[in-house]
Design a protein around this motif. Structure first.
Motif, short mmCIF file in Angstrom:
data_model
loop_
_atom_site.label_atom_id
_atom_site.label_comp_id
_atom_site.label_asym_id
_atom_site.label_seq_id
_atom_site.Cartn_x
_atom_site.Cartn_y
_atom_site.Cartn_z
N ASN A 33 3.45 38.39 50.96
CA ASN A 33 2.80 37.15 51.32
C ASN A 33 2.13 37.34 52.68
O ASN A 33 2.81 37.65 53.66
N THR A 34 0.82 37.18 52.73
CA THR A 34 0.12 37.28 54.02
C THR A 34 -0.23 35.87 54.49
O THR A 34 -0.94 35.14 53.81
N ILE A 35 0.32 35.51 55.64
CA ILE A 35 0.12 34.16 56.18
C ILE A 35 -0.84 34.22 57.36
O ILE A 35 -0.72 35.08 58.24
N ILE A 36 -1.81 33.31 57.34
CA ILE A 36 -2.71 33.17 58.49
C ILE A 36 -2.05 32.15 59.41
O ILE A 36 -1.70 31.05 58.97
N GLN B 131 -1.84 36.99 48.59
CA GLN B 131 -0.57 37.23 47.90
C GLN B 131 -0.70 38.49 47.06
O GLN B 131 -1.74 38.72 46.44
N GLU B 132 0.36 39.29 47.07
CA GLU B 132 0.35 40.51 46.27
C GLU B 132 1.70 40.69 45.59
O GLU B 132 2.74 40.35 46.18
N PHE C 284 -0.86 43.53 41.66
CA PHE C 284 -1.74 42.38 41.43
C PHE C 284 -1.84 41.62 42.75
O PHE C 284 -0.84 41.30 43.36
N ASN C 285 -3.06 41.35 43.15
CA ASN C 285 -3.28 40.78 44.47
C ASN C 285 -4.37 39.72 44.43
O ASN C 285 -5.29 39.81 43.62
N MET C 286 -4.25 38.69 45.25
CA MET C 286 -5.31 37.69 45.34
C MET C 286 -5.45 37.20 46.77
O MET C 286 -4.47 37.00 47.48
N ARG C 287 -6.72 37.02 47.15
CA ARG C 287 -7.06 36.44 48.45
C ARG C 287 -7.62 35.04 48.16
O ARG C 287 -8.49 34.88 47.31
N ASP D 219 7.27 40.66 53.29
CA ASP D 219 7.58 41.33 52.02
C ASP D 219 8.94 40.85 51.51
O ASP D 219 9.92 40.94 52.26
N THR D 220 8.98 40.36 50.29
CA THR D 220 10.28 40.06 49.68
C THR D 220 10.57 41.15 48.65
O THR D 220 9.85 41.28 47.66
N GLU D 221 11.60 41.94 48.96
CA GLU D 221 11.99 43.00 48.02
C GLU D 221 13.02 42.42 47.06
O GLU D 221 13.95 41.74 47.47
N MET D 222 12.83 42.72 45.77
CA MET D 222 13.72 42.18 44.74
C MET D 222 14.37 43.33 43.99
O MET D 222 13.67 44.14 43.38
N LYS D 223 15.70 43.39 44.09
CA LYS D 223 16.43 44.49 43.46
C LYS D 223 17.31 43.97 42.33
O LYS D 223 17.89 42.88 42.46
N THR D 224 17.43 44.76 41.29
CA THR D 224 18.34 44.38 40.20
C THR D 224 19.77 44.69 40.63
O THR D 224 20.00 45.32 41.66
N GLU D 225 20.75 44.28 39.82
CA GLU D 225 22.16 44.40 40.24
C GLU D 225 22.61 45.84 40.45
O GLU D 225 23.55 46.09 41.19
#
Lengths: 147, 149
Positions: free
Chosen positions: B137-140, B82-83, A87-90, B121-127
């Protein structure tokens, strides 16, 4: 819950225009709630005086709140048969209190990945016809076997 | 400080984020998302998720603990895109180990000059160490104002 989008996965087809989701107008109170719930405490979203001090007319909504509306929409479209796998948004134009956002979507592609049916959707969030506050896409993966 | 390609690969220290029921409820209420998938176990058990999960954008609420090792000017940062990529459903009660990494830095020429983009990229792993989701997150990063440092 307003079940706006009870569409069986098997009825999705390419270029299908999906029923839209009209959200009630964004309120200042909602921005305060979202700030606390999300941890994004930037005063630009909650304090009119602060927003004016940096040259805005007043507070603007968190972009992620608008993505939250689109998230509600895609999760409803996924229904009980599919999961949202991507799921993505710009982010586009700003949203202010009083703006009412409408989420809409179109099926762009139906494919099969590892034997599973997958729908790729194109998404739009608008505050008025043609005034986009965000565009995005989502991938729904169907968990029900095709028969 | 401007961005450059050498930043690719820089990562935060891992941190633990708990998917707390009350927080999920407050988040869904703030968005106005009343899908029973987030609070009705009986309903959720009969869906493709086979149990309760969280709203698709809830993962951003878990990111606020990240201590990021890049010194950037927040006033120049703009959230462009954001993705979320879900490998498996995130569950209420999960303790996710999160690591934020710079995965790309690139330039794009626009109307107001060259804009820099930073992809986190924030990778989220379970225990058990299984990757559950990635929040991208793409930041300008806007050009510095002339005359400012």
């Amino acid at each position: 819950m307003k079940a706006i989008t009870k569409i069986p996965f098997s009825e999705l087809h390419k270029e299908m225009q999906l029923p839209s989701l009209a959200k009630p107008p964004v309120t200042h109170e909602q921005l305060v709630q979202y700030a606390q719930a999300s941890g994004d405490l930037n005063l630009l979203h909650t304090d009119d005086a602060f927003a004016k001090s940096i040259g805005m007319d007043g507070v603007i909504a968190h972009g992620m709140l608008i993505m939250g509306f689109l998230g509600q929409y895609v999760q409803e479209l996924a229904g009980t048969e599919a999961i949202v796998s991507k799921f993505n948004m710009r982010f586009g134009a700003m949203t202010k209190p009083g703006d009412a956002i409408t989420c809409s979507g179109v099926v762009k592609q139906l494919i099969e990945i590892d034997g599973k049916r997958v729908a790729e959707l194109e998404l739009n969030a608008e505050k008025a016809p043609g005034e986009r506050v965000g565009t995005g896409s989502a991938t729904l993966t169907c968990k029900i076997e095709n028969d | 400080m401007d961005l450059d390609k050498s930043m690719i690969g820089i990562a935060s220290k891992p941190y633990i984020a708990e998917v707390d029921r009350e927080r999920v409820t407050r988040f869904a209420q703030a968005v106005g998302d009343e899908n029973p998938l987030y609070f009705d176990e009986t309903y959720a058990a009969d869906t493709a998720y086979e149990g309760m999960t969280v709203p698709p954008t809830f993962l951003v609420a878990l990111g606020s603990n990240a201590k990021f090792p890049l010194k950037l000017d927040f006033k120049r940062m703009l959230h462009g895109e954001q993705e979320f990529i879900y490998h498996k459903p995130v569950r209420i009660g999960d303790r996710l180990e999160c690591t934020m990494t710079v995965t790309d830095v690139y330039d794009r020429v626009g109307k107001s000059g060259t804009m820099q983009f930073l992809v986190l990229d924030t990778e989220m792993k379970t225990e058990d160490g299984v990757l559950a989701a990635v929040s991208r997150n793409t930041i300008i990063y806007r050009p510095a104002k002339k005359g400012a440092n």
